[in-house]
Every structure is written in C-alpha cells, then in structure tokens.
Design a protein around this motif. Structure first.
Motif, mmCIF file in Angstrom:
data_model
loop_
_atom_site.group_PDB
_atom_site.id
_atom_site.type_symbol
_atom_site.label_atom_id
_atom_site.label_comp_id
_atom_site.label_asym_id
_atom_site.label_seq_id
_atom_site.Cartn_x
_atom_site.Cartn_y
_atom_site.Cartn_z
ATOM 1 N N TYR A 181 54.478 36.789 43.707
ATOM 2 C CA TYR A 181 54.208 35.778 42.685
ATOM 3 C C TYR A 181 52.900 36.142 42.003
ATOM 4 O O TYR A 181 51.849 36.209 42.630
ATOM 5 N N LEU A 182 52.990 36.382 40.706
ATOM 6 C CA LEU A 182 51.844 36.830 39.928
ATOM 7 C C LEU A 182 51.369 35.716 39.012
ATOM 8 O O LEU A 182 52.164 34.987 38.420
ATOM 9 N N CYS A 183 50.072 35.627 38.907
ATOM 10 C CA CYS A 183 49.448 34.668 38.014
ATOM 11 C C CYS A 183 48.680 35.449 36.949
ATOM 12 O O CYS A 183 48.160 36.540 37.223
ATOM 13 N N ALA A 184 48.630 34.924 35.761
ATOM 14 C CA ALA A 184 47.864 35.553 34.682
ATOM 15 C C ALA A 184 47.144 34.469 33.897
ATOM 16 O O ALA A 184 47.544 33.302 33.921
ATOM 17 N N SER A 185 46.091 34.860 33.220
ATOM 18 C CA SER A 185 45.415 33.904 32.335
ATOM 19 C C SER A 185 45.032 34.585 31.038
ATOM 20 O O SER A 185 44.942 35.820 30.961
ATOM 21 N N SER A 186 44.867 33.784 30.015
ATOM 22 C CA SER A 186 44.392 34.290 28.731
ATOM 23 C C SER A 186 43.447 33.255 28.142
ATOM 24 O O SER A 186 43.463 32.081 28.536
ATOM 25 N N LEU A 187 42.679 33.685 27.168
ATOM 26 C CA LEU A 187 41.685 32.786 26.563
ATOM 27 C C LEU A 187 42.332 31.496 26.089
ATOM 28 O O LEU A 187 41.799 30.410 26.246
ATOM 29 N N GLY A 188 43.473 31.636 25.456
ATOM 30 C CA GLY A 188 44.223 30.490 24.991
ATOM 31 C C GLY A 188 45.638 30.930 24.754
ATOM 32 O O GLY A 188 45.954 32.118 24.877
ATOM 33 N N LEU A 189 46.494 29.997 24.403
ATOM 34 C CA LEU A 189 47.882 30.380 24.139
ATOM 35 C C LEU A 189 47.968 31.349 22.966
ATOM 36 O O LEU A 189 48.838 32.209 22.917
ATOM 37 N N ALA A 190 47.055 31.205 22.035
ATOM 38 C CA ALA A 190 47.054 32.121 20.890
ATOM 39 C C ALA A 190 46.753 33.539 21.316
ATOM 40 O O ALA A 190 47.030 34.490 20.588
ATOM 41 N N ASN A 191 46.163 33.698 22.497
ATOM 42 C CA ASN A 191 45.855 35.030 23.038
ATOM 43 C C ASN A 191 46.854 35.443 24.101
ATOM 44 O O ASN A 191 46.541 36.266 24.961
ATOM 45 N N HIS A 192 48.060 34.880 24.036
ATOM 46 C CA HIS A 192 49.063 35.157 25.070
ATOM 47 C C HIS A 192 49.334 36.646 25.190
ATOM 48 O O HIS A 192 49.794 37.123 26.217
ATOM 49 N N ASN A 193 49.072 37.392 24.086
ATOM 50 C CA ASN A 193 49.333 38.821 24.109
ATOM 51 C C ASN A 193 48.258 39.592 24.855
ATOM 52 O O ASN A 193 48.343 40.805 24.971
ATOM 53 N N GLU A 194 47.256 38.920 25.351
ATOM 54 C CA GLU A 194 46.228 39.577 26.154
ATOM 55 C C GLU A 194 46.052 38.816 27.452
ATOM 56 O O GLU A 194 45.033 38.172 27.684
ATOM 57 N N GLN A 195 47.060 38.896 28.263
ATOM 58 C CA GLN A 195 47.033 38.215 29.554
ATOM 59 C C GLN A 195 46.439 39.150 30.597
ATOM 60 O O GLN A 195 46.762 40.329 30.650
ATOM 61 N N PHE A 196 45.614 38.590 31.435
ATOM 62 C CA PHE A 196 45.025 39.326 32.542
ATOM 63 C C PHE A 196 45.682 38.833 33.824
ATOM 64 O O PHE A 196 45.725 37.635 34.086
ATOM 65 N N PHE A 197 46.180 39.781 34.591
ATOM 66 C CA PHE A 197 46.957 39.424 35.775
ATOM 67 C C PHE A 197 46.122 39.494 37.049
ATOM 68 O O PHE A 197 45.224 40.337 37.179
ATOM 69 N N GLY A 198 46.468 38.633 37.986
ATOM 70 C CA GLY A 198 45.907 38.714 39.328
ATOM 71 C C GLY A 198 46.684 39.713 40.161
ATOM 72 O O GLY A 198 47.685 40.274 39.700
ATOM 73 N N PRO A 199 46.247 39.938 41.407
ATOM 74 C CA PRO A 199 46.904 40.928 42.272
ATOM 75 C C PRO A 199 48.206 40.438 42.873
ATOM 76 O O PRO A 199 48.959 41.223 43.433
ATOM 77 N N GLY A 200 48.472 39.137 42.768
ATOM 78 C CA GLY A 200 49.732 38.610 43.276
ATOM 79 C C GLY A 200 49.658 38.118 44.707
ATOM 80 O O GLY A 200 48.759 38.484 45.472
ATOM 81 N N THR A 201 50.609 37.267 45.044
ATOM 82 C CA THR A 201 50.822 36.818 46.427
ATOM 83 C C THR A 201 52.201 37.293 46.834
ATOM 84 O O THR A 201 53.192 36.955 46.177
ATOM 85 N N ARG A 202 52.248 38.085 47.911
ATOM 86 C CA ARG A 202 53.545 38.543 48.415
ATOM 87 C C ARG A 202 54.067 37.507 49.394
ATOM 88 O O ARG A 202 53.463 37.268 50.439
ATOM 89 N N LEU A 203 55.165 36.859 49.042
ATOM 90 C CA LEU A 203 55.773 35.841 49.895
ATOM 91 C C LEU A 203 57.004 36.415 50.582
ATOM 92 O O LEU A 203 57.893 36.963 49.918
ATOM 93 N N THR A 204 57.023 36.291 51.887
ATOM 94 C CA THR A 204 58.188 36.719 52.672
ATOM 95 C C THR A 204 58.716 35.506 53.421
ATOM 96 O O THR A 204 57.980 34.875 54.186
ATOM 97 N N VAL A 205 59.972 35.197 53.173
ATOM 98 C CA VAL A 205 60.601 34.067 53.855
ATOM 99 C C VAL A 205 61.582 34.621 54.885
ATOM 100 O O VAL A 205 62.532 35.343 54.535
#
Lengths: 112, 115
Positions: free
Chosen positions: B90-114
C-alpha cells in the motif's frame, strides 16, 4: 475502464540505450508519466509530459509521445547499473478527476 | 521529514483481523493519495484527499476499506476483516495540492501480508 500496457521485462547491456515502450487507451489523456521504483523503495517520478507535447528530454532521459497511436516511450541513454529498476508508465485525464492509471511496470535488467 | 513516510513498513496479520496503515505526507502538502500494488499488477488508485476531505471513495475495493485524514496531515487507511486478497503493498503519495497532482511524491509503502 482505461488501460495502460507495457512489456514486463527488458534486458540491456551496460552502456547501451534502453527503450521502454507503453501504450494506453485513453484518447483524452492530459499527462503521461514515467515512474521508477527501485527495490524496497517507493515510486520516484522520473518525468512527465503534457499531452500536447511530442518529446521531452532531460539529461539521459528522452520521452517520446505519439498521441495518434497512443504510444509513449522512455529512452535511457548510456544505461548504467543504477538504472536497474521497475519503470511504470502512467497517464491521467482531467475528465477523470486527474486520477493516475498505471501500467504493470517494466523490469529493466542491466547486463554487464 | 524530508519525504513521505509510511508505517509500518511491513505488516503480517491473520485473516479476519483489522489493520491500520499510516501515512505522513510531506509537510505543507495538502493533497494525499493512497494506491495499492498487488503482485504482478500495476498500481491501483484507491482514494485521494484534498485537505481532510475525500470527495470520491469509489476507488476503494470494498466497504471493508476506509480512510481518513485529520488536521490536513496524517492519513490512515483501515482494512477491516482482512482477506488474503488484501495482501499487497500500500503506497501513499502527496503533492502540494490537487493542481500539482502530476508531481506526486511517494512513500516507501507498507507491505501487508494476510495469512
């Protein structure tokens, strides 16, 4: 729904150019992107191109867009071992609230 | 912090349990996005926030999934009664605003194993 397709694997010799190809179905894409994912790391935005452009160059990276054929490519010149990663093609559409749709990624393997 | 952070980095859980995944966006970024990366699949968009508001929840796979964001910063993605098919990164990303959606910075993710 819209789709983005890319080949899953590519092997290239160190020093050669790598070309990763992608096709998409959305005829009204606004932006097209290339992301890089190294092992254990998150996605890194490499570059993006606005849909009214046909080429963008940034150092060793060249992006070519053929909007008519809905074909996007990423060329990496002088491929290095550090380029070994998974490369994701993606697109977004302002008519779709700019949600980004990703391909499955191309794993680039560098041969010595 | 300098980038988007996510916790935990790995989570192993038993089928039927609830899990909470956390995302800390880049300071000042008002837009936040959640994605899921399943084995052999591309990234699947789940939900986005502008501030604390998520206008469109249709990307969430089922009603077992929910997300919230408080204070315009940290977001949690909650999966109730986990199933094996929820196993993914599960990856999360953020950007300055929705208008900057084309420049999203991603986190390293959470690996979930069920299991």
């Amino acid at each position: 729904g819209e789709d983005v397709e890319q080949s899953l694997f590519l092997s290239v010799r160190e020093g050669d150019s790598s070309v990763i190809n992608c096709t998409y179905t959305d005829s009204s894409s606004t932006y097209l992107y290339w992301y890089k994912q190294e092992p254990g790391a998150g996605l890194q935005l490499l570059t993006y191109i606005f849909s009214n452009m046909d080429m963008k160059q940034d150092q060793r990276l060249t992006v070519l867009l053929n909007k008519k054929d809905k074909h996007l490519s990423l060329r990496i010149a002088d491929t290095q071992t550090g380029d070994s990663a998974i490369y994701f093609c993606a697109e977004s559409d302002a008519n779709r609230d700019d949600k980004i749709i990703f391909g499955k990624g191309t794993r680039l393997h560098i041969l010595p | 912090g300098a980038g988007v952070s996510q916790s935990p980095s790995n989570k192993v859980t038993e089928k039927g349990k609830d899990v909470e995944l956390r995302c800390d966006p880049i300071s000042g970024h008002t837009a936040l996005y959640w994605y899921r990366q399943s084995l052999g699949q591309g990234l699947e968009f789940l939900i986005y926030f502008q501030g604390n508001s998520a206008p469109d929840k249709s990307g969430l796979p089922s009603d077992r999934f929910s997300a919230e964001r408080t204070g315009g910063s940290v977001s949690t993605l909650t999966i109730q009664r986990t199933q094996q098919e929820d196993s993914a990164v599960y990856l999360c990303a953020s950007s300055l605003g929705l208008a900057n959606h084309n420049e999203q910075f991603f986190g390293p993710g959470t690996r979930l194993t069920v299991l």
